[in-house]
Structures are given as C-alpha cells and as structure tokens.
Write a protein that holds these residues in place. Structure first.
Motif, mmCIF file in Angstrom:
data_model
loop_
_atom_site.group_PDB
_atom_site.id
_atom_site.type_symbol
_atom_site.label_atom_id
_atom_site.label_comp_id
_atom_site.label_asym_id
_atom_site.label_seq_id
_atom_site.Cartn_x
_atom_site.Cartn_y
_atom_site.Cartn_z
ATOM 1 N N ASP A 29 0.573 -0.379 27.954
ATOM 2 C CA ASP A 29 0.260 -1.452 27.003
ATOM 3 C C ASP A 29 -0.153 -0.928 25.631
ATOM 4 N N ARG A 30 -0.147 0.354 25.449
ATOM 5 C CA ARG A 30 -0.498 0.898 24.126
ATOM 6 C C ARG A 30 0.624 0.607 23.132
ATOM 7 N N ILE A 31 0.301 -0.103 22.063
ATOM 8 C CA ILE A 31 1.298 -0.574 21.100
ATOM 9 C C ILE A 31 1.503 0.486 20.021
ATOM 10 N N VAL A 32 2.738 0.948 19.890
ATOM 11 C CA VAL A 32 3.125 1.858 18.807
ATOM 12 C C VAL A 32 4.016 1.069 17.859
ATOM 13 N N THR A 33 3.541 0.833 16.651
ATOM 14 C CA THR A 33 4.216 -0.029 15.683
ATOM 15 C C THR A 33 4.773 0.810 14.551
ATOM 16 N N LYS A 34 6.039 0.583 14.262
ATOM 17 C CA LYS A 34 6.689 1.291 13.166
ATOM 18 C C LYS A 34 6.536 0.471 11.889
ATOM 19 N N ARG A 35 5.987 1.079 10.862
ATOM 20 C CA ARG A 35 5.712 0.376 9.612
ATOM 21 C C ARG A 35 6.626 0.894 8.500
ATOM 22 N N ILE A 36 7.108 -0.031 7.658
ATOM 23 C CA ILE A 36 7.842 0.357 6.462
ATOM 24 C C ILE A 36 7.229 -0.356 5.265
ATOM 25 N N VAL A 37 7.324 0.280 4.126
ATOM 26 C CA VAL A 37 6.791 -0.265 2.877
ATOM 27 C C VAL A 37 7.937 -0.362 1.886
ATOM 28 N N LEU A 38 8.220 -1.589 1.426
ATOM 29 C CA LEU A 38 9.229 -1.818 0.391
ATOM 30 C C LEU A 38 8.510 -1.889 -0.954
ATOM 31 N N SER A 39 8.821 -0.974 -1.834
ATOM 32 C CA SER A 39 8.128 -0.890 -3.110
ATOM 33 C C SER A 39 9.071 -1.251 -4.250
ATOM 34 N N GLY A 40 8.465 -1.688 -5.342
ATOM 35 C CA GLY A 40 9.223 -2.032 -6.538
ATOM 36 C C GLY A 40 8.465 -1.638 -7.786
ATOM 37 N N HIS A 41 9.111 -1.828 -8.954
ATOM 38 C CA HIS A 41 8.508 -1.470 -10.238
ATOM 39 C C HIS A 41 8.086 -2.744 -10.969
ATOM 40 N N PRO A 42 6.813 -2.868 -11.342
ATOM 41 C CA PRO A 42 6.374 -4.074 -12.073
ATOM 42 C C PRO A 42 6.990 -4.105 -13.482
ATOM 43 N N PHE A 43 7.657 -5.238 -13.769
ATOM 44 C CA PHE A 43 8.318 -5.395 -15.067
ATOM 45 C C PHE A 43 7.442 -6.168 -16.045
ATOM 46 N N LYS A 44 6.811 -7.228 -15.569
ATOM 47 C CA LYS A 44 5.952 -8.035 -16.418
ATOM 48 C C LYS A 44 4.792 -8.528 -15.566
ATOM 49 N N ILE A 45 3.569 -8.387 -16.073
ATOM 50 C CA ILE A 45 2.367 -8.781 -15.345
ATOM 51 C C ILE A 45 1.700 -9.913 -16.096
ATOM 52 N N ASN A 46 1.631 -11.092 -15.487
ATOM 53 C CA ASN A 46 0.944 -12.243 -16.049
ATOM 54 C C ASN A 46 -0.415 -12.407 -15.374
ATOM 55 N N LYS A 47 -1.089 -13.520 -15.698
ATOM 56 C CA LYS A 47 -2.419 -13.727 -15.145
ATOM 57 C C LYS A 47 -2.352 -14.032 -13.663
ATOM 58 N N ARG A 48 -1.417 -14.874 -13.234
ATOM 59 C CA ARG A 48 -1.321 -15.289 -11.836
ATOM 60 C C ARG A 48 0.006 -14.894 -11.198
ATOM 61 N N SER A 49 0.879 -14.225 -11.895
ATOM 62 C CA SER A 49 2.176 -13.866 -11.339
ATOM 63 C C SER A 49 2.621 -12.533 -11.932
#
Length: 724
Positions: free
Chosen positions: A681-701
């Motif tokens: 029952d020991r859970i081995v979970t494979k994780r992936i990280v999808l990354s991107g480049h921030p183009f424009k940063i607003n206050k809430r988006s």
C-alpha cells in the motif's frame, strides 16, 4: 536526704542559628511523607506502567540486569566449540593478493601437539584442542570469488583476516571488507605472517603501518603475529575466547554449512533428485515441515531429518570406544523427523487470482427497479477514455469531434518510463516466467588480466552512459521539470497524470487503479504483529540446534551437482513462515561513495537480501513520513533512498547489498542498506512540473508563455492551480 538537681543548658543571645535547607518552591520528601501519612493519591495508584523505585530497589534491579546479560554472553559462548556443541566456524580471508594462506594454516594446525586435525571433502579443516576444551573449523574460500566469500561468512562465527607485511590491505581486500560490512560481520581477528624476518626498526615501522590499516576499518582490533607455534596457540585462544557478535538475520533462522553432500536420482531421465546434506545445525531449531533455501538455487521442501554421530569429537576415543562406535555406525541412522504432507509448507509463492474476482451476483428485482429509476433520473455521458483512466480523470476530458492522429515518430526520454506506469510501476525479475526465472544462479567472472580499456571500449555503452549523465545533471538542476511537447497535445502526453493541490495533503486511494500483478501477491494485515508471532513460534519444536544432522531435500535440480565444484560452500537456511510468498518489498538504501556513474530508476540490479540473492528492476522514491512518496528518476548521491520491488517476503532486521553487473561480467557494489517494510500500500507518485516564462504580470493575473501551445490544452489544464 539530698537530691541531685540537673540543670539543662539554656542558649544565650549569641546562639548560632543555622539556615533551613532551601528546597525551592516544592516540598521535600520528608515533608510530603509527614503530610500524607501513608496515604496514596488516587491518580498515582491507578496510573499504569509507572513504578517508582527507591535507591536500593534501583540498585538491585541494575544488578539483576547485569547478571542476566552476563549469563546470556556466557551461554552464547558455551554454545560454540564444546564437546556437545558445534565447533567454532572460522573463515580464513586473505586481504592481499600475494599472501600464502597454506603457511598460515600449517601454523594453526601444528600449534598444539595434542590437537587432532582432520579435513573433509568440502575443504573444512577441523582442529580439536583438548588443552582448551574447544573445537575449531577452518575454511578458506576461493580467492577472488566474491560469492564464495559472502556465502561462507554468512554462517561464520569468526573471521580470520590475513594482512601482507608489505602492503597490508590492497584494493581487493578493501572491496571484500566493504561488502562484508554491509552484509553483517561476526568477530574478526587479524594476523600477519613474516614479521619476525624483519629487522628491529623495520619491524616497528611495519607494525605501526599494519595497525593503521586495521584501525581504519576496526578501531579496537589489534594485530597478531603468526610466525611460530606459540603465536598460533595465542591466536587459537583468542578465537575461542572472544565474545560472539550477533548477526540477527542469521541467528533468527536455522542454518548450516555442508560437511558432506550426496545426490540421488530416481532414474537417469529424471531432472530432479534428492540432495542429502550433512552438517552442524546452528541458530534456531529446524522443523522438517518447513522450507529450506539453498543459496543461489532457491527454496525446497524436506523429506526427513536424520541424526548422525559427530565424526569430529573433542577427545580421542579409546580402542573399545571405537569398536562400540563402529557397531553403532553399522546400524540404521536415527530418524528424527518425517515430513507430514498435512502440515508441510507449500512451495506456492504467488496468489492465484479467482476468475470471478470482482464479479457481481445476479441482482434482485428490487435492485433492478432501483437501478432503472436511477438511470432515468441521471443521464450518463459515455466518453472514449484511455485504458486505466479513473472517473476523476475522465471528468477533465474535453469532447472532440475528430480523433487526432498521434505522432509515431516522437521519442521522448520519459515515454518509456510512463508506458507501464499508473500509480506505481514495478518490474521484477521473472514475475511471469515462474520459479526458475525468479531464482537464477548468478555466476561471477573470475578476475584475470584485463586488457587495456581502449582495446575493449564499447562505443554504444559509452554513448548511453553519457546520455544518462546528462539526464541526471538536468534532473538535479531542474527536478521533475518537463518541456511541453510541441508535436503532440499535452492532454494526450500527460493523460495518466492528475493535478494535486498539495502533494502532501491531497487524498489518494492506495487501492485505486492497481496493476494486474497486484492480484498475485500477498499482503499482511499487520506486518509487525505477524513478525513478532513468527519469531516467537520459531523457538518451539523441531530438531534442536547444535546437533550433527543430515537433511533430505526433495526435488533439487540435477544441474546443482553438474555445476558444483569441491570446496565451494553449500549453505542452507531454514525459512520462517510466509518467507516463500511474494509481495512488495521496500529497501532503505544509500549509495557507496566509490561508485559515481548514474543509476536510473528501473535499471536492472542484483540484490543480496540477507541469505537471498536475485535480480530486479527497482523503483526509487523519497523516504518520508508522508502518505505519498515522490518517484525519483535517479538514485541520488549522499542521501537515503527507498527502493521498491516485487520479491519474496523477508522479516527484518535484514541487511541488503546492491550490485550492478559491468560490461566485463563482474559485479560492482553500488549501495548498501536494510529491509524497511513489506507493504504493497505504499504509494509512489510520479510528479512532473510544467513551467513557463512570465510575459506580463498584472495585479490579479499573469500572462505566461511557452507552457502550452494550443487552446485545448489550456482548457484541459485549467482546473490545475498555478503557483510561482
């Protein structure tokens, strides 16, 4: 009539006033005793596991514990070397290439005139010393044969290490010691021959040099000289009198090393036969209804156990005793136990899943009416989803009018990792090919004159190793980060993954989407409780430890005798209940610093687990206290890693050695560790990280580029929360 009047002394104004004892804010013991007057507080009286002892009781209790431990040490020492106990089994190891082992054996055999020296066909030299009332068995494994050394030390009571006066311990000796430290070492004695031939100053410098070599591995051990009979007698006394160090995985099981071997076939065409092994039983008691494990060959059942007369007694016999002994030997052998088919342990290692497992019985009329009403109230949406997709993942699938064509030419490095993986992918050696593939005999190529590296270079292997090094370096710099494929939709490429709000706290059912192989393995309801009960029951019944016995082992392959060489150690271990069954085994491993090449998850490795050895493809994961454990693509350096495989059950404590086969056929030690748990029952979970480049940063988006390349993928992954 006169009367004597006694006047008491009355203190004056200058009487010394002593200060009262400053016991702080709490009351003293005497004051508490006066106030309570024997009464006991209700909470103190009813509190369990709280027994307060006075100083006299504590001292008496410590004396009892000290006396008990001393008796245990003495009883363990008396269980070896006596007239009614097995002899001290000593493995003689040369820790340098240019050592003459025969000269060392001659000094030990001739150290006492009254000693009785005999040698059997297996290469074991028995020395009985009436002066010490002790018996010693000396065994020299084949030089440069790693498996012969490891197998013989598994059952040894002591190891006699021989150092060279010129070089001390060379690279071969360090390699052997490194493996023995990971496996578990008994008591060790170090000797060197030829020191007295050196001069005074040279002798002193050589002794200091050799002592430094020893203290690097064993800080408290001393060097013994072995140049005369007197030196040999001192070494023998040291071996027979030293404290026996426990090796728990060995002491918890019955075991023996063969003194005599006989093999019988029912007929010439039969592929198997009966193997009769004779030797001294050590460890726990052995039951004929249990299973035995022959190192390198697997598990077998026994037919019967016989008792034989000890051929290597401590005291020499008189002529009359010899005649009586010959009369006893001419009779039948005393049979101790016969196998009972009703109580005999089965050789079945895998569970047989039922064909109707998970099927329903025919529903009743009420259940059919309820199902019909539910179907009218709730409309079902049928979607085409990949195999193994859960209902949670199916809710993400976006309806498409046309079926997209997959790009067959794409070759991503991680595709081969996720083809056969859902929650946890495990690859065991021979899980589908039966018993023979599960327990393969592993042979070592003898170390000879290796040609130059440039002449035997394998360009394909070098290119694969270079690619692995680049992948490991990239994984260390950017852990779990994967570039979104451009020629294939991300929702198809990562269809087996799900978005987790928190890797630590998000729920995950351990029984969800299990592989089909999980129906064939066994699982304990409470592993710790079962282990405690098994170790308690093994001490009851069976043939007593210390006897000279003969075991009849059934259905041993004929290839065992064809591949057997005289002098090779034949070691047999008795199995505990359930140790033949298959389950999911978790090992705690740490890499040895000498091995630097990258080790990828699911690479085929060779495991030495206690007395067993087999090959498997482990899945690496982090060792944490959480409910989910992150899958590791590479075996990390300088940190403890968990390795998970399908393997036969073993009960801890149990040491683990991990080897990797090189291109020249030799096995190199890459990691050491121990058995952690048996837990599917020991859970081995494979994780992936999808990354991107921030183009424009607003206050809430925020506008992020190069994470996805079409709007359908954006809609698909919209439920997954982003983080910076």
């Amino acid at each position: 009539m006169a009367a004597d009047v006694q006047q008491s002394h009355r203190p004056g104004a200058l009487k010394q006033q002593n200060k009262s004892h400053k016991h702080g804010k709490h009351k003293s013991k005497g004051q508490l005793d006066k106030e309570t007057k024997g009464r006991v507080n209700v909470k103190t009286a009813t509190k369990r596991n709280k027994f307060l002892q006075r100083k006299h009781d504590r001292k008496h209790h410590a004396d009892q514990i000290r006396k008990q431990k001393r008796e245990e040490v003495l009883s363990l020492k008396r269980s070896r070397g006596g007239n009614l106990s097995p002899p001290h089994f000593v493995v003689v190891l040369s820790l340098h290439e240019g050592i003459d082992v025969s000269g060392v054996l001659e000094v030990l055999k001739s150290c006492d005139e009254s000693a009785i020296v005999t040698q059997n066909e297996q290469g074991v030299i028995h020395v009985s010393i009436p002066r010490f009332k002790q018996r010693v068995s000396l065994y020299v494994p084949e030089f440069a044969n790693l498996y012969a050394v490891l197998d013989s030390v598994k059952v040894a009571d002591s190891v006699l290490g021989i150092l060279s006066p010129e070089g001390g311990i060379d690279e071969y000796g360090e390699r052997i010691l490194r493996c023995l430290f990971g496996q578990g070492l008994p008591a060790v004695t170090f000797v060197s021959q030829g020191l007295k031939k050196l001069g005074g100053k040279k002798l002193s410098e050589t002794r200091k040099f050799l002592q430094k070599k020893i203290e690097r591995w064993f800080p408290h051990e001393k060097l013994h000289s072995l140049d005369s009979e007197q030196d040999g007698l001192l070494v023998m006394r040291s071996i027979t009198n030293h404290k026996i160090r426990p090796v728990h995985y060995r002491d918890n099981r019955p075991h023996l090393i063969a003194e005599e071997i006989q093999f019988e076939l029912e007929n010439e065409e039969s592929p198997t036969g009966t193997l009769r092994v004779t030797g001294y039983l050590r460890g726990k008691n052995m039951s004929v209804n249990g299973l035995v494990h022959i190192l390198g060959w697997g598990d077998f059942q026994m037919k019967q156990i016989d008792s034989k007369t000890d051929p290597y007694p401590l005291n020499p016999q008189s002529e009359r005793q010899k005649e009586n002994q010959m009369e006893d030997d001419s009779g039948e052998v005393r049979v101790l136990e016969h196998a009972d088919p009703r109580h005999q342990e089965s050789l079945q290692s895998e569970n047989i899943p039922g064909e109707m497992e998970g099927e329903q019985t025919w529903p009743t009329e009420e259940e059919m009416e309820e199902a019909e009403a539910a179907s009218k109230a709730k409309t079902k949406v049928v979607r085409k989803v990949p195999k193994g997709t859960s209902e949670y993942q199916a809710a993400w699938i976006v309806d498409s009018e046309e079926e997209e064509i997959k790009d067959d030419d794409e070759s991503d490095d991680d595709d081969d990792e996720m083809e056969d993986e859902d929650m946890m992918a495990l690859d065991a050696s021979g899980s589908d090919s039966g018993e023979e593939a599960e327990y393969d005999t592993l042979t070592m190529t003898e170390a000879g004159d290796v040609a130059h590296y440039d002449q035997t270079i394998d360009m394909e292997e070098e290119e694969r190793m270079l690619e692995k090094i680049k992948e490991e370096r990239n994984h260390v710099m950017f852990p779990d980060e994967i570039d979104t494929p451009r020629g294939k939709d991300a929702r198809d490429r990562f269809q087996r993954y799900r978005g987790l709000k928190s890797f630590r706290t998000s729920p995950w059912d351990p029984k969800e989407n299990l592989p089909a192989d999980y129906a064939r393995i066994f699982q304990f309801k409470d592993f710790r409780r079962t282990k405690k009960r098994v170790f308690k029951d093994v001490e009851e019944g069976g043939v007593l430890s210390g006897w000279y016995i003969q075991i009849h082992i059934a259905d041993v392959p004929k290839e065992f005798m064809t591949s057997y060489k005289p002098g090779m150690p034949v070691v047999i271990f008795g199995l505990l209940p359930h140790e033949h069954k298959m389950s999911v085994i978790n090992f705690l491993l740490k890499r040895v610093p000498e091995y630097r090449p990258p080790i990828k998850s699911k690479d085929r490795l060779i495991f030495h687990v206690g007395f067993r050895r087999y090959s498997a493809c482990p899945v690496f994961s982090q060792h944490t206290n959480a409910s989910k454990h992150k899958f590791e693509r590479f075996f990390a350096h300088d940190m403890v890693t968990m390795a998970t495989i399908f393997a036969p059950i073993s009960f801890p404590p149990c040491p683990v050695l991990v080897f990797k086969e090189q291109h020249d056929g030799q096995h190199e030690l890459i990691a050491t560790g121990s058995l952690h748990s048996v837990n599917p029952d020991r859970i081995v979970t494979k994780r992936i990280v999808l990354s991107g480049h921030p183009f424009k940063i607003n206050k809430r988006s925020t506008v992020v580029r190069y994470m996805f390349f079409n709007s359908e993928d954006i809609e698909w992954f919209k439920p997954v929360e982003l983080r910076t």
